[in-house]
Design a protein around this motif. Structure first.
Motif, PDB file in Angstrom:
ATOM      1  N   GLN A   1      73.324   1.101  17.634  1.00  0.00           N
ATOM      2  CA  GLN A   1      73.833   0.565  18.886  1.00  0.00           C
ATOM      3  C   GLN A   1      73.967  -0.955  18.819  1.00  0.00           C
TER       4      GLN A   1
ATOM      5  N   ASP B   1      75.025   4.115  28.742  1.00  0.00           N
ATOM      6  CA  ASP B   1      76.471   4.242  28.533  1.00  0.00           C
ATOM      7  C   ASP B   1      77.224   3.297  29.468  1.00  0.00           C
ATOM      8  N   GLU B   2      76.719   3.158  30.696  1.00  0.00           N
ATOM      9  CA  GLU B   2      77.383   2.275  31.661  1.00  0.00           C
ATOM     10  C   GLU B   2      77.325   0.831  31.198  1.00  0.00           C
ATOM     11  N   GLU B   3      76.175   0.401  30.703  1.00  0.00           N
ATOM     12  CA  GLU B   3      76.035  -0.976  30.219  1.00  0.00           C
ATOM     13  C   GLU B   3      76.951  -1.233  29.024  1.00  0.00           C
ATOM     14  N   MET B   4      77.035  -0.274  28.124  1.00  0.00           N
ATOM     15  CA  MET B   4      77.920  -0.428  26.976  1.00  0.00           C
ATOM     16  C   MET B   4      79.380  -0.500  27.410  1.00  0.00           C
ATOM     17  N   SER B   5      79.737   0.295  28.398  1.00  0.00           N
ATOM     18  CA  SER B   5      81.110   0.290  28.901  1.00  0.00           C
ATOM     19  C   SER B   5      81.455  -1.055  29.537  1.00  0.00           C
ATOM     20  N   GLU B   6      80.532  -1.592  30.329  1.00  0.00           N
ATOM     21  CA  GLU B   6      80.768  -2.879  30.982  1.00  0.00           C
ATOM     22  C   GLU B   6      80.871  -4.007  29.957  1.00  0.00           C
TER      23      GLU B   6
ATOM     24  N   GLY C   1      81.946  -3.715  26.955  1.00  0.00           N
ATOM     25  CA  GLY C   1      83.222  -3.561  26.282  1.00  0.00           C
ATOM     26  C   GLY C   1      84.409  -4.068  27.084  1.00  0.00           C
ATOM     27  N   LYS C   2      84.238  -4.194  28.384  1.00  0.00           N
ATOM     28  CA  LYS C   2      85.316  -4.694  29.248  1.00  0.00           C
ATOM     29  C   LYS C   2      85.270  -6.210  29.431  1.00  0.00           C
TER      30      LYS C   2
END
Length: 216
Positions: free
Chosen positions: A78, A146-151, A153-154
């Motif tokens: 990760q 998953d939410e933190e990783m998504s944010e 990435g944006k």
């Protein structure tokens, strides 16, 4: 003439005595239980020594070593995934350099940890096998959801730099705790050595990130 025949008889007697001594020596090797000199006897004497030293080259490991490897592999994966976002999204050269250092250090460690598990007959965690949610505490401390990783990435620019470092500090702190557990409970020398290196390197990176965030 008589003297010449006497010398011949004496030489023959000496030769016969010498031959008898050689025969007795050869038989004596088997008679007293000690191995005779030769290829077979050498192997018999060397075999116990060879077999006794073989296990010494294979350091023992325990359940803590297995848990360390199985936990650190997805943890490192990760971190590398996070670092892979930096070249295109980070604004700060310091953050890009930090991300490059993380990839350089943790990629090879993943391979080493996987090799240990394979040699121990243990299963290597599959790619993406870990559910990022629910691992914020405990043995997998510091893992991003998953939410933190998504944010992350944006995000881009300064917002990415700040989010990356804040999340990576938490991630590193989790790895340091896992490494301390390995040093305390593990038995496998190379794993305990790696744990010490993780504590030192990631501890230094935590300090570096705090300074970049103005917390130093």
């Amino acid at each position: 003439m008589m003297r010449k025949r006497s010398l011949v008889r004496r030489s023959a007697a000496v030769a016969a005595a010498g031959a008898a001594a050689l025969v007795l020596a050869a038989c004596g090797g088997d008679g007293d239980g000690s191995p005779a000199v030769g290829h077979g006897g050498h192997d018999a004497a060397a075999s116990p020594s060879a077999s006794s030293t073989a296990p010494a080259s294979q350091e023992r490991h325990n359940a803590a070593d297995v848990a360390f490897a199985k936990g650190m592999i997805p943890h490192h994966r990760q971190a590398v995934e996070m670092a892979d976002l930096a070249p295109d999204r980070a604004r700060s050269a310091g953050v890009r350099k930090l991300a490059a250092d993380i990839r350089k250090a943790q990629g090879p460690e993943i391979e080493t940890l996987s090799g240990w598990l394979t040699s121990w007959g243990e299963e290597v965690p599959a790619e993406g096998a870990v559910d990022h949610s629910g691992h914020g505490t405990g043995d997998m401390g510091g893992m991003m959801t998953d939410e933190e990783m998504s944010e992350l990435g944006k995000a881009s620019g300064e917002a990415f730099d700040t989010a990356f470092m804040e999340l990576m500090i938490k991630h590193h702190e989790g790895a340091v705790e896992m490494a301390r557990t390995e040093q305390a409970d593990g038995a496998f020398g190379p794993a305990r050595k790696m744990a010490g290196e993780i504590i030192a390197s990631q501890g230094a990176e935590i300090e570096q990130m705090n300074e970049l965030l103005g917390r130093g």
